[in-house]
Write an enzyme that holds these catalytic residues in place. Structure first.
Site, short mmCIF file in Angstrom:
data_model
loop_
_atom_site.label_atom_id
_atom_site.label_comp_id
_atom_site.label_asym_id
_atom_site.label_seq_id
_atom_site.Cartn_x
_atom_site.Cartn_y
_atom_site.Cartn_z
N CYS A 35 0.82 -1.22 0.00
CA CYS A 35 0.00 0.00 0.00
C CYS A 35 0.85 1.26 0.00
CB CYS A 35 -0.91 0.05 1.21
SG CYS A 35 -2.07 -1.29 1.27
N CYS A 104 -2.88 8.48 6.80
CA CYS A 104 -1.53 8.48 7.40
C CYS A 104 -1.62 8.73 8.89
CB CYS A 104 -0.65 9.56 6.77
SG CYS A 104 -0.28 9.27 5.04
#
Lengths: 144, 395
Positions: A35, A104
């Site tokens: 990813c 994130c």
């Protein structure tokens, strides 16, 4: 670049707490290389206080900045206080992230929690499993 | 120092291109469709620009349609060929897996409308072969569309040979030559091309202008309806300043192609040789059949966006195929098409040079890029796992 706030760029270009802790009391790793981001957080814990924290991150600018900010936010805090830090708090502390980078900050929260869970597991300390959602709860990698 | 190494993204306009534009804003500002003197001056300039571009491409002026850019030209070429095919009951199109999205997304739409799309494998070296095209052509194939030069990895396809196969089989052949025109020799007749797309800002002309070459006799489908401009095939008042500027830029690029290629290719090869010294990296795309200015590497254990940001902080403007730079979860479809796995494709870096770049700049990049790669690797848990043997190196 105007993509990121000054705070993000500061934590990205001068990240705090980069590195590893040998014989850490808790280590957590989340994400996967497929990813495009992995965070690994190392904790030193004395009397329920996080006395030291280090991180290694493979990822984009906001992933590195989120790791840096999260480690700064939990350093010197008690475990309970660290567990209360959410991805939103990380985003706010960074003066915001672009919408497609929010994950994130989620990764940063999860990395901290994974490290604390590892500490609990190592020391056979009972805990509420609900506090530690696993990686599957995040849809980020679902397509892979 | 600021180094612009993203010329495949866009280029700085040349002085010649800027100068060519200004008179058509200040003095010859007419609408070429107007009958009066001011309008006819613009019409004359437009005709001259069209003739100049046609001479460069090796076609007739009437075979040039000015468009808003490469994407529009790609769309119009493909939709037109599809419409021609559909009338004959031919609904099969051949392309490649690493085309620009202006082609791939257009094909996606046609697929939804019942067309059968074959995307050819581009192999590890980023090249298709004429044999692949020959094998893929069917009775119902109405179009082959294959890019001349890949925008990310710079590989130059054997367009002339592919075109010959298409001619032999009687199938229309379109090429997206946005990265080729003005950079390498292109001649639509010699290259056996029926349709070709180009874009002004890739050869130091302005943005928002491009052209479609379409061989006489091929009936275009309009994307934009309205006035009778561009032989009724592309409505809208012609962007004369941009057209004049684009053609001036193209002429300049073609006039200096030999010397520019020699210079840029030497810089490219020095950069490639220098970056190849970094451990666990790989050049993406064939080293020989390659655009003179294209450098594209994957560095294992790091992610491309952070690499770009740190290089930008050092004054180096580059590009990457990482997911984070595209805003999607997947890294570049081009890198995946040449067989790079996700983990490695995230760590890609494209440096695209032109004649404005210097050897001093290449030296500076060769000094800074290895340092930045090492810095990021030192904070990467993936890299740590690789050097500790917990993870297998791919590169």
């Amino acid at each position: 670049m105007a993509l990121y706030s000054e705070k993000v760029m500061d934590h990205f270009t001068n990240p705090r707490n980069v590195g590893e802790i040998e014989n850490a009391d808790g280590v957590g790793e989340v994400g996967n290389a497929k990813c495009g981001d992995i965070m690994k957080i190392y904790l030193k814990i004395d009397d329920n206080i996080i006395t030291d924290v280090k991180f290694n991150t493979f990822g984009c600018g906001s992933a590195i900045a989120s790791s840096s900010m999260a480690t700064e936010m939990i350093k010197g805090k008690s475990i309970d206080e660290a567990l209360e830090i959410t991805n939103k708090a990380v985003v706010e502390a960074l003066d915001g992230l672009p919408p497609h980078k929010i994950h994130c900050s989620v990764l940063a929260e999860e990395a901290v929690k994974a490290a604390l869970k590892n500490y609990y597991d190592k020391n056979n300390i009972p805990y509420d499993k609900e506090l530690f959602p696993d990686c599957d709860s995040c849809a980020h990698c679902a397509d892979h | 120092m600021q180094i612009y190494a993203d010329n495949a993204g866009t280029t700085k306009m040349s002085r010649t291109a800027i100068d060519a534009m200004l008179p058509y804003m200040e003095t010859y500002y007419g609408n070429p469709s107007s009958l009066h003197t001011v309008g006819q001056e613009a019409a004359e300039a437009l005709a001259q620009a069209r003739a100049e571009m046609a001479a460069i491409l090796g076609c007739e002026p009437r075979e040039i349609i000015f468009t808003s850019g490469g994407s529009e030209a790609d769309n119009q070429a493909i939709f037109s060929a599809a419409a021609i095919g559909e009338k004959k009951g031919k609904k099969h199109i051949i392309s490649t897996a690493f085309e620009h999205h202006a082609v791939l997304h257009t094909l996606k739409r046609l697929e939804k409308q019942g067309f059968d799309i074959t995307l050819l494998d581009v192999h590890e070296n980023g090249l298709v072969t004429p044999e692949q095209v020959r094998d893929a052509i069917r009775e119902d194939t109405c179009l082959v569309t294959i890019m001349y030069v890949n925008n990310e990895i710079g590989t130059i396809q054997p367009i002339r040979e592919i075109g010959a196969v298409c001619r032999e089989k009687g199938v229309l052949f379109h090429t997206d030559a946005v990265q080729a025109v003005g950079h390498i020799p292109v001649n639509v007749k010699d290259d056996n091309v029926d349709m070709l797309s180009l874009s002004g800002h890739k050869f130091r002309g302005p943005k928002g202008i491009g052209a479609l070459y379409v061989r006489k006799g091929i009936i275009l489908t309009n994307l934009i309806e309205g006035g009778a401009q561009e032989r009724g095939k592309r409505a809208g008042t012609e962007n004369i300043p941009a057209i004049m500027s684009m053609v001036a830029a193209l002429k300049e690029a073609v006039d200096h192609m030999d010397e520019n290629t020699k210079k840029v290719q030497a810089l490219r090869d020095k950069l490639i040789a220098g970056l190849a010294e970094i451990p666990h990296c790989a050049l993406n795309g064939d080293a020989t059949h390659r655009h003179p200015g294209n450098v594209n590497f994957c560095f294992e254990g790091i992610e491309g966006e952070s690499l770009l940001l740190l290089l930008d902080a050092k004054g180096i403007c580059a590009s990457s195929g990482s997911a984070c730079t595209s805003g999607s979860l997947d890294p570049s479809h081009v890198l995946l098409a040449i067989g790079r796995v996700h983990d490695v494709a995230h760590g890609s870096l494209r440096l695209s040079l032109n004649e404005e770049n210097t050897e001093a700049e290449v030296d500076y990049m060769l000094e800074e890029i290895p340092k930045v790669v090492e810095y990021l690797r030192n904070m990467s848990p993936v890299w740590k796992d690789l050097i500790n043997g917990k993870r297998q190196f791919i590169l």
